[in-house]
Motif scaffolding. Structure first.
Motif, PDB file in Angstrom:
ATOM      1  N   SER A  39      -3.680  -1.787  15.769  1.00 18.33           N
ATOM      2  CA  SER A  39      -3.885  -1.770  14.320  1.00 18.33           C
ATOM      3  C   SER A  39      -4.303  -0.371  13.850  1.00 18.33           C
ATOM      4  O   SER A  39      -5.234  -0.212  13.081  1.00 18.33           O
ATOM      5  CB  SER A  39      -4.926  -2.821  13.921  1.00 18.33           C
ATOM      6  N   GLU A  41      -2.984   3.241  12.173  1.00 18.64           N
ATOM      7  CA  GLU A  41      -1.936   3.749  11.286  1.00 18.64           C
ATOM      8  C   GLU A  41      -0.985   4.702  12.000  1.00 18.64           C
ATOM      9  O   GLU A  41       0.241   4.568  11.910  1.00 18.64           O
ATOM     10  CB  GLU A  41      -2.575   4.435  10.078  1.00 18.64           C
ATOM     11  N   ARG A  80      -0.476  -2.819   5.319  1.00 16.77           N
ATOM     12  CA  ARG A  80      -1.803  -3.399   5.099  1.00 16.77           C
ATOM     13  C   ARG A  80      -2.887  -2.362   5.363  1.00 16.77           C
ATOM     14  O   ARG A  80      -3.823  -2.201   4.565  1.00 16.77           O
ATOM     15  CB  ARG A  80      -2.012  -4.611   6.019  1.00 16.77           C
ATOM     16  N   ILE A  81      -2.744  -1.604   6.441  1.00 16.92           N
ATOM     17  CA  ILE A  81      -3.727  -0.574   6.786  1.00 16.92           C
ATOM     18  C   ILE A  81      -3.770   0.496   5.701  1.00 16.92           C
ATOM     19  O   ILE A  81      -4.841   0.942   5.292  1.00 16.92           O
ATOM     20  CB  ILE A  81      -3.412   0.041   8.159  1.00 16.92           C
ATOM     21  N   ARG A  83      -2.923   0.195   2.502  1.00 14.72           N
ATOM     22  CA  ARG A  83      -3.546  -0.356   1.293  1.00 14.72           C
ATOM     23  C   ARG A  83      -5.059  -0.443   1.441  1.00 14.72           C
ATOM     24  O   ARG A  83      -5.799  -0.119   0.514  1.00 14.72           O
ATOM     25  CB  ARG A  83      -2.966  -1.744   0.973  1.00 14.72           C
ATOM     26  N   GLU A  84      -5.518  -0.857   2.617  1.00 16.64           N
ATOM     27  CA  GLU A  84      -6.957  -0.957   2.875  1.00 16.64           C
ATOM     28  C   GLU A  84      -7.609   0.423   2.805  1.00 16.64           C
ATOM     29  O   GLU A  84      -8.673   0.594   2.220  1.00 16.64           O
ATOM     30  CB  GLU A  84      -7.196  -1.600   4.241  1.00 16.64           C
ATOM     31  N   ARG A  85      -6.958   1.428   3.400  1.00 22.37           N
ATOM     32  CA  ARG A  85      -7.498   2.790   3.354  1.00 22.37           C
ATOM     33  C   ARG A  85      -7.562   3.292   1.913  1.00 22.37           C
ATOM     34  O   ARG A  85      -8.564   3.869   1.478  1.00 22.37           O
ATOM     35  CB  ARG A  85      -6.642   3.740   4.196  1.00 22.37           C
ATOM     36  N   ARG A  87      -7.787   1.479  -0.777  1.00 26.86           N
ATOM     37  CA  ARG A  87      -8.832   0.731  -1.477  1.00 26.86           C
ATOM     38  C   ARG A  87     -10.208   1.318  -1.171  1.00 26.86           C
ATOM     39  O   ARG A  87     -11.016   1.553  -2.077  1.00 26.86           O
ATOM     40  CB  ARG A  87      -8.796  -0.752  -1.069  1.00 26.86           C
ATOM     41  N   ARG A  88     -10.446   1.614   0.116  1.00 23.77           N
ATOM     42  CA  ARG A  88     -11.737   2.213   0.504  1.00 23.77           C
ATOM     43  C   ARG A  88     -11.924   3.583  -0.148  1.00 23.77           C
ATOM     44  O   ARG A  88     -13.025   3.923  -0.605  1.00 23.77           O
ATOM     45  CB  ARG A  88     -11.836   2.341   2.033  1.00 23.77           C
TER      46      ARG A  88
END
Length: 116
Positions: A39, A41, A80-81, A83-85, A87-88
């Motif tokens: 998981s 990037e 997904r990774i 988008r999460e990065r 968002r953070r």
């Protein structure tokens, strides 16, 4: 006689080609599985690119459902990774701006109190 020899040579070339394709497919599946499990990037990007380059101009992706599924799963996980990065990063930027705003308010309040 010559035709039989050519036919055998062609069969052997085809067999070697198919073995080579099977090895490439197995390698790509392994890379994709490892990247998905990690998981990470960068690993996902590399596994996807390697798979794309390895099976480029072949029908492997269309005929090997497992490889195609792993490739799609890796692309989904990479998205997904990312988008999460993002968002953070947005949350960190919002927090930084809020802290700056509060510090500015505090500074103004201290200036106001100092003037009184």
């Amino acid at each position: 006689m010559e035709d039989a020899k050519k036919a055998r040579e062609e069969e052997e070339r085809q067999r070697r080609f198919e073995e080579d394709q099977a090895k490439k497919t197995a390698y790509c599946k392994q890379l994709l599985r490892q990247a998905i499990v990690a998981s990470d990037e960068e690993k996902l990007e590399n596994a996807i690119k390697t798979t794309d380059m390895t099976v480029f101009q072949t029908t492997i992706m269309e005929t090997d459902k497992e490889l195609k599924d792993l490739h799609n799963k890796a692309k989904d996980e990479l998205e997904r990774i990312r988008r999460e990065r993002e968002r953070r990063e947005r949350e960190a930027e919002e927090k930084r701006k809020e802290e700056e705003r509060l510090a500015e308010e505090k500074r103004k309040e201290e200036e106001r109190l100092a003037e009184e």
